[in-house]
Design a protein around this motif. Structure first.
Motif, PDB file in Angstrom:
ATOM      1  N   GLU A   1       0.855  -1.190   0.000  1.00  0.00           N
ATOM      2  CA  GLU A   1       0.000   0.000   0.000  1.00  0.00           C
ATOM      3  C   GLU A   1       0.894   1.244   0.000  1.00  0.00           C
TER       4      GLU A   1
ATOM      5  N   ASP B   1      -1.560   2.621  -5.703  1.00  0.00           N
ATOM      6  CA  ASP B   1      -2.643   1.627  -5.669  1.00  0.00           C
ATOM      7  C   ASP B   1      -2.127   0.221  -5.408  1.00  0.00           C
TER       8      ASP B   1
ATOM      9  N   THR C   1      -1.826  -3.820  -9.281  1.00  0.00           N
ATOM     10  CA  THR C   1      -2.325  -3.127 -10.465  1.00  0.00           C
ATOM     11  C   THR C   1      -1.425  -3.443 -11.660  1.00  0.00           C
TER      12      THR C   1
END
Ligand SMILES: Nc1nc2c(ncn2[C@@H]2O[C@H](COP(=O)(O)OP(=O)(O)OP(=O)(O)O)[C@@H](O)[C@H]2O)c(=O)[nH]1
Ligand SMILES: [Mg+2]
Length: 576
Positions: free
Chosen positions: A193, A200, A204
């Motif tokens: 995080e 993101d 991702t």
């Protein structure tokens, strides 16, 4: 006699012939003092090697065409590999001599090299298949480790990807975490995080490190290492790792260690087993999400990468690196070995280069200076622009990943191994090819794994330079520190005993050395690791080039470029 049996016999004869010739070369060679006499010596040996082996080469090829590979006995494969690698080293050395000799001599050298390299590499398919099998085995082990049957009860290791450094450095941080997980039998929980390269998170862009086990119970976390690098709380169910740099005494399972249960096969199949091993972890970690895979494939098409086109990859690291952590090398210094590489292939026009850099000015300069029809430069100006320091943490992730992917697809890389980007590209290349060893020229340092157990060079053969030769002087047993290569042929080093700092001319002096490497260590959670310990090896020196192997296996242990001295590791075993 069956064809395959004949092939095996011929190979053994062939290999013995080479070995005999090399051995006699080593016995005969006086320490030649000037280039001309060394060159004459090499050529004389090669002419006889060429003549005597040509007949056998023709026969091997004939039987191969008629009879296929046959049963590939391990012993003959070992001998074959030994000779093949030795031949390639000799050829590299010859090329260097050829470049510094006159053009007539250089032409003759090129002819001899081409005729030698035209020999059929009869084991290539076998090597590729075995390498792929070994890779699959390691990937499978990682999958099992990362997806335990019962996640709740599994022992875990926690790492956050956010080391305060660049992308390549962060990936090496994750490699360190995953190797530690492997060695301690824990499942790696990768936190991401607010990741500096993408807030993101990891997923991702990349596939998750684990499909089924991605969380842990907060109450159970313990700090992983004590201040000197011992595992302090290995009884704890969840361990948190600090960055590798704080460890004064890194655990022995970190690179440059390879696991014992795979060591024999690894050393047989790979000339640089340590880099290939690290490459397997990089391969596991850097798996793109399908939509990212599409982007990478698009970039590959745009750069016209396919199986038929030969491309040299050049990585030029500039911006924040220069003056801080590395020296500035002009573009031409990268292009020179590229030109030499192509000329060794006999390629005059259409020299394809894939250029990756964090400085758009380099792209512009390359396109202006190195033009068609002689050159074909492929570079993505937008990607280079996205790597600017001001933009680096804001949308540059796909660009660097794409550059790494393409660099590792090239058939040869020219870069500075002091850069983690270059090291990562080479590791990825090792993971993708079965024969990546030596497919790199670094303008500065050798390969290393930052923070891992380090290699120390110790002279096993005195070097007492005579006449006008200015070189580092050392006695048997002297430790050579600060070993740095200036280029692929010259290095600097400090003799710890005398404190003197001088160049080492790799071509001029034949050193002998021995290697110390582990034979056994303790099994940890089923994975037996191999670390540094005494194991005698045989050593050969030719014209300043070195080979070394386990006494009974004829398998190389050296990293490229060939080391001059003893390699020892000072790391102590600190396994739980
Ligand atoms: N797109 C792109 N970005 C690059 C390239 N070279 C460097 N970068 C960027 O610069 C960053 C440098 O990352 P680091 O991991 O610090 O690598 P390094 O600075 O070369 O090596 P160390 O300082 O030793 O860690 C990369 O992560 C990229 O974001 C390149 O060829 N292409
Ligand atoms: Mg950096």
């Amino acid at each position: 006699m069956e064809f395959n049996r004949i092939i095996a016999v011929l190979l053994v004869i062939d290999v013995s012939l080479w070995a005999a010739i090399f051995a006699s070369t080593m016995r005969k060679s006086p320490p030649a003092t000037d280039l001309k006499s060394r060159l004459d010596l090499v050529l004389e040996e090669l002419r006889s090697l060429k003549n005597e082996s040509e007949d056998l080469g023709v026969k091997v090829r004939k039987y191969y065409e008629l009879g296929g590979y046959g049963p590939l006995r391990k012993e003959s494969f070992k001998k074959y590999e030994f000779s093949r690698r030795e031949l390639h080293r000799l050829v590299d050395e010859l090329r260097h001599i050829g470049r510094t000799a006159g053009s007539a001599m250089n032409n003759e050298i090129t002819l001899i090299i081409n005729s030698l390299l035209n020999r059929l590499d009869i084991y290539e398919t076998y090597r590729t298949r075995e390498t792929n099998l070994l890779s699959r085995k390691i990937q499978r082990r990682l999958e099992l480790l990362q997806n335990p049957r019962n996640c709740t009860s599994a022992r875990k290791l926690v790492c956050h990807v956010n080391k305060t450094c660049g992308f390549a450095c962060q990936i090496h941080h994750v490699v360190y975490c995953l190797i530690t997980a492997y060695a301690t039998g824990r499942t790696l929980i990768l936190q991401s995080e607010n990741w500096s390269y993408n807030p993101d998170g990891w997923e991702t862009t990349f596939l998750p490190i684990s499909e089924t086990c991605r969380d842990y119970d907060d109450g159970e976390v313990a700090e992983g290492w004590d201040a000197v690098g011992n595992i302090s709380n290995n009884h704890a169910k969840v361990l948190k790792l600090p960055v590798i740099d704080v460890l004064q005494n890194p655990p022995n399972f970190l690179p440059t260690t390879i696991p014992l249960d795979l060591a024999e096969t690894l050393e047989l199949l790979q000339d640089e087993p340590l880099i290939w091993w690290v490459g397997q972890f990089v391969k596991y970690i850097l798996q793109p999400q399908p939509k990212i895979r599409q982007i990478l494939d698009g970039a590959r098409n745009k750069a016209k990468f396919d199986n038929k086109t030969r491309t040299v990859g050049i990585h030029i690291r500039r911006t924040d690196k220069i003056g801080q952590e590395a020296v500035f090398y002009p573009l031409d210094m990268y292009m020179k070995p590229a030109r030499e590489y192509f000329s060794s292939l006999g390629q005059i026009e259409g020299k394809r280069v894939f250029l990756a850099t964090d400085d758009p000015r380099v792209v512009k300069e390359a396109c202006q200076k190195y033009k068609s029809p002689e050159w074909e430069i492929h570079a993505d100006l937008k990607v280079a622009e996205s790597a600017a320091i001001s933009k680096r943490l804001n949308g540059s992730l796909i660009g660097i990943f794409q550059d790494l992917d393409l660099l590792s697809d090239c058939e040869f890389i020219i870069c500075t191994l002091s850069s983690q980007v270059c090291r990562l590209a080479y590791e990825l290349m090792q993971a993708k090819r079965s024969d990546a060893s030596g497919r790199i020229i670094s303008l500065d340092s050798e390969y290393y794994f930052g923070g891992g157990s380090h290699l120390v060079r110790r002279a096993a053969y005195a070097n007492d330079p005579v006449g006008s030769v200015i070189e580092l002087e050392f006695e048997v047993g002297d430790e050579i520190l600060e070993f740095k290569r200036l280029d692929e042929h010259i290095a600097f080093g400090v003799n710890k005993r005398t404190g003197k700092f001088e160049t080492l001319h790799l071509q001029r002096v034949a050193y002998q050395f021995e290697c110390i490497f582990d034979a056994k260590s303790n099994a940890v959670n089923g994975f037996d690791l191999r670390g540094p310990r005494d194991l005698p090896v045989t050593v050969g020196g030719k014209y300043g080039l070195f080979v070394m192997s386990h006494i009974n296996s004829n398998v190389f242990l050296t990293l490229n470029p060939t080391p001059l001295m003893v390699l020892t590791s000072e790391a102590r075993v600190t396994l739980p």
